[in-house]
Design a protein around this motif. Sequence first.
Motif, PDB file in Angstrom:
ATOM      1  N   THR A  50      58.551  50.522  -0.386  1.00 43.96           N
ATOM      2  CA  THR A  50      57.325  49.695  -0.641  1.00 43.96           C
ATOM      3  C   THR A  50      56.086  50.586  -1.335  1.00 43.96           C
ATOM      4  OG1 THR A  50      56.367  49.674   1.312  1.00 43.96           O
ATOM      5  CG2 THR A  50      57.688  47.784   0.952  1.00 43.96           C
ATOM      6  N   VAL A  51      56.632  51.683  -1.249  1.00 48.08           N
ATOM      7  CA  VAL A  51      55.646  52.776  -2.119  1.00 48.08           C
ATOM      8  C   VAL A  51      56.430  53.281  -3.293  1.00 48.08           C
ATOM      9  CG1 VAL A  51      54.675  55.091  -1.852  1.00 48.08           C
ATOM     10  CG2 VAL A  51      54.675  53.470   0.216  1.00 48.08           C
ATOM     11  N   SER A  52      55.811  53.361  -4.397  1.00 52.62           N
ATOM     12  CA  SER A  52      56.269  53.862  -5.816  1.00 52.62           C
ATOM     13  C   SER A  52      56.212  55.115  -5.815  1.00 52.62           C
ATOM     14  CB  SER A  52      55.638  52.930  -6.878  1.00 52.62           C
ATOM     15  OG  SER A  52      54.389  53.560  -6.999  1.00 52.62           O
ATOM     16  N   ALA A  53      56.991  55.684  -6.991  1.00 56.92           N
ATOM     17  CA  ALA A  53      56.781  57.047  -7.368  1.00 56.92           C
ATOM     18  C   ALA A  53      55.510  57.730  -7.427  1.00 56.92           C
ATOM     19  CB  ALA A  53      57.872  57.570  -8.103  1.00 56.92           C
ATOM     20  N   PRO A  54      54.700  56.934  -8.260  1.00 54.69           N
ATOM     21  CA  PRO A  54      53.399  57.234  -8.585  1.00 54.69           C
ATOM     22  C   PRO A  54      52.475  57.488  -7.401  1.00 54.69           C
ATOM     23  CG  PRO A  54      54.243  55.715 -10.370  1.00 54.69           C
ATOM     24  CD  PRO A  54      55.109  55.845  -9.188  1.00 54.69           C
ATOM     25  N   GLN A  55      52.799  56.464  -6.427  1.00 54.74           N
ATOM     26  CA  GLN A  55      51.847  56.209  -5.265  1.00 54.74           C
ATOM     27  C   GLN A  55      52.145  57.158  -4.305  1.00 54.74           C
ATOM     28  OE1 GLN A  55      53.122  52.183  -4.283  1.00 54.74           O
ATOM     29  NE2 GLN A  55      51.159  51.328  -5.048  1.00 54.74           N
ATOM     30  N   ALA A  56      53.433  57.759  -4.324  1.00 55.74           N
ATOM     31  CA  ALA A  56      53.696  58.828  -3.450  1.00 55.74           C
ATOM     32  C   ALA A  56      53.281  60.245  -3.886  1.00 55.74           C
ATOM     33  CB  ALA A  56      55.326  58.842  -3.365  1.00 55.74           C
ATOM     34  N   ALA A  57      53.189  60.277  -5.365  1.00 53.51           N
ATOM     35  CA  ALA A  57      52.326  61.358  -5.968  1.00 53.51           C
ATOM     36  C   ALA A  57      51.089  61.658  -5.540  1.00 53.51           C
ATOM     37  CB  ALA A  57      52.787  61.319  -7.605  1.00 53.51           C
ATOM     38  N   ALA A  58      50.699  60.377  -5.947  1.00 54.35           N
ATOM     39  CA  ALA A  58      49.019  60.360  -5.436  1.00 54.35           C
ATOM     40  C   ALA A  58      48.705  60.780  -4.021  1.00 54.35           C
ATOM     41  CB  ALA A  58      48.402  58.846  -5.795  1.00 54.35           C
ATOM     42  N   TRP A 118      59.706  59.742   0.699  1.00 49.82           N
ATOM     43  CA  TRP A 118      59.427  60.393  -0.370  1.00 49.82           C
ATOM     44  C   TRP A 118      59.289  61.766  -0.160  1.00 49.82           C
ATOM     45  CZ3 TRP A 118      60.345  58.545  -5.103  1.00 49.82           C
ATOM     46  CH2 TRP A 118      60.347  57.140  -5.434  1.00 49.82           C
ATOM     47  N   GLU A 119      60.137  62.833  -0.985  1.00 50.55           N
ATOM     48  CA  GLU A 119      60.020  64.190  -1.040  1.00 50.55           C
ATOM     49  C   GLU A 119      59.178  64.594  -2.164  1.00 50.55           C
ATOM     50  OE1 GLU A 119      63.737  65.690  -0.213  1.00 50.55           O
ATOM     51  OE2 GLU A 119      63.558  65.155   1.883  1.00 50.55           O
ATOM     52  N   VAL A 120      57.871  64.974  -2.102  1.00 49.83           N
ATOM     53  CA  VAL A 120      57.168  65.436  -3.275  1.00 49.83           C
ATOM     54  C   VAL A 120      56.823  66.810  -2.896  1.00 49.83           C
ATOM     55  CG1 VAL A 120      55.124  65.001  -4.431  1.00 49.83           C
ATOM     56  CG2 VAL A 120      56.094  62.854  -3.080  1.00 49.83           C
ATOM     57  N   ASP A 121      57.086  67.680  -4.255  1.00 46.64           N
ATOM     58  CA  ASP A 121      56.847  69.199  -4.463  1.00 46.64           C
ATOM     59  C   ASP A 121      55.706  69.090  -5.173  1.00 46.64           C
ATOM     60  OD1 ASP A 121      59.359  69.961  -2.959  1.00 46.64           O
ATOM     61  OD2 ASP A 121      60.417  69.246  -4.581  1.00 46.64           O
ATOM     62  N   VAL A 122      54.737  70.106  -4.657  1.00 50.32           N
ATOM     63  CA  VAL A 122      53.517  70.388  -5.282  1.00 50.32           C
ATOM     64  C   VAL A 122      53.079  71.842  -5.470  1.00 50.32           C
ATOM     65  CG1 VAL A 122      51.208  70.123  -5.183  1.00 50.32           C
ATOM     66  CG2 VAL A 122      52.402  68.226  -4.137  1.00 50.32           C
ATOM     67  N   LEU A 123      52.977  72.111  -6.742  1.00 53.97           N
ATOM     68  CA  LEU A 123      52.467  73.582  -6.866  1.00 53.97           C
ATOM     69  C   LEU A 123      50.999  73.610  -6.867  1.00 53.97           C
ATOM     70  CD1 LEU A 123      53.013  76.407  -8.112  1.00 53.97           C
ATOM     71  CD2 LEU A 123      52.922  75.539 -10.511  1.00 53.97           C
ATOM     72  N   GLY A 124      50.725  74.090  -5.571  1.00 52.77           N
ATOM     73  CA  GLY A 124      49.616  74.107  -5.157  1.00 52.77           C
ATOM     74  C   GLY A 124      48.390  75.042  -6.053  1.00 52.77           C
ATOM     75  N   GLY A 130      57.262  53.636   3.262  1.00 49.39           N
ATOM     76  CA  GLY A 130      56.711  52.111   3.480  1.00 49.39           C
ATOM     77  C   GLY A 130      55.181  52.182   3.560  1.00 49.39           C
ATOM     78  N   ASN A 131      54.565  53.200   3.779  1.00 45.15           N
ATOM     79  CA  ASN A 131      53.255  53.152   3.804  1.00 45.15           C
ATOM     80  C   ASN A 131      52.454  54.639   3.203  1.00 45.15           C
ATOM     81  OD1 ASN A 131      53.561  55.022   5.725  1.00 45.15           O
ATOM     82  ND2 ASN A 131      53.516  53.505   7.571  1.00 45.15           N
ATOM     83  N   ALA A 132      53.315  55.516   2.738  1.00 47.11           N
ATOM     84  CA  ALA A 132      52.687  56.484   1.996  1.00 47.11           C
ATOM     85  C   ALA A 132      51.953  57.544   3.054  1.00 47.11           C
ATOM     86  CB  ALA A 132      51.677  56.242   1.020  1.00 47.11           C
ATOM     87  N   LYS A 133      52.063  57.277   4.432  1.00 44.93           N
ATOM     88  CA  LYS A 133      51.675  58.134   5.110  1.00 44.93           C
ATOM     89  C   LYS A 133      52.310  59.615   5.239  1.00 44.93           C
ATOM     90  CE  LYS A 133      51.118  58.730  10.438  1.00 44.93           C
ATOM     91  NZ  LYS A 133      51.384  58.060  11.759  1.00 44.93           N
ATOM     92  N   VAL A 134      51.614  60.577   5.494  1.00 46.54           N
ATOM     93  CA  VAL A 134      52.217  61.965   5.338  1.00 46.54           C
ATOM     94  C   VAL A 134      52.908  62.173   6.663  1.00 46.54           C
ATOM     95  CG1 VAL A 134      51.682  64.510   5.199  1.00 46.54           C
ATOM     96  CG2 VAL A 134      50.489  62.843   3.661  1.00 46.54           C
TER      97      VAL A 134
END
Length: 216
Positions: free
Chosen positions: A66-74, A98-104, A117-121
């Motif tokens: 229920t969480v989209s790719a853009p929502q996961a990125a945000a 969602w597994e999101v890689d971030v160049l910090g 389902g809810n974008a919780k980390v």
Amino acid sequence: MKRNIVIASVAAAALIGGGAATAVAFGGSGASDTSSAAAASSTPRSSVSVPDDDVNEDAREAKAATVSAPQAAAAALKATPGTVTGIDLDQDRPGLVWEVDVLGKDNKWHEVTLDAGNAKVLNQRVEHEGDDDHGVARARAELKGASVGAVAAAEKAAASYGTVTSVDLDDDHRGSAVWEVETVTKDGKEHKLNVDPRSGKVSVAPRDGDADGDDD
């Protein structure tokens, strides 16, 4: 996730010699097997679970999330400021995530695991392999000049081709980088698309042996 493009290139060279969130496929496999196993065992479970079955797996995962790719990125950027360098929907030990890689901003690659389902980390870790200056510089160079980021590429692809399940940058596409976007339509059909990072043009990714795909 497909995060080995830059690291593989750097390793090969050594032997011879990832506004809007932006996604490029950079980074390495990260921590040791022992630490990875420990992190997996301590990761909270996702609120979404999909039966483990290879038949139409991507379609079932896309429907369940229920969480989209853009929502996961945000959500990932709120947890770890920087630039998103990879987004992938995956049924893993914690469930559907969602597994999101971030160049910090610290010039290290971070992997953020979020509930689909809810974008919780659910988990965060630093990927130590590939933190070298050369790898980071290569990543920054690929990002420079790209006016269309992963989120925009995902939105363009989703407009005609369904739910986005993955966005990565292919930096070896006939000499110029393209966003590789995978989607699933409501009828379960999977699509692999290329999105030009400068023009935003969407085309069907060529199959093996094909020279070009069909333009959008």
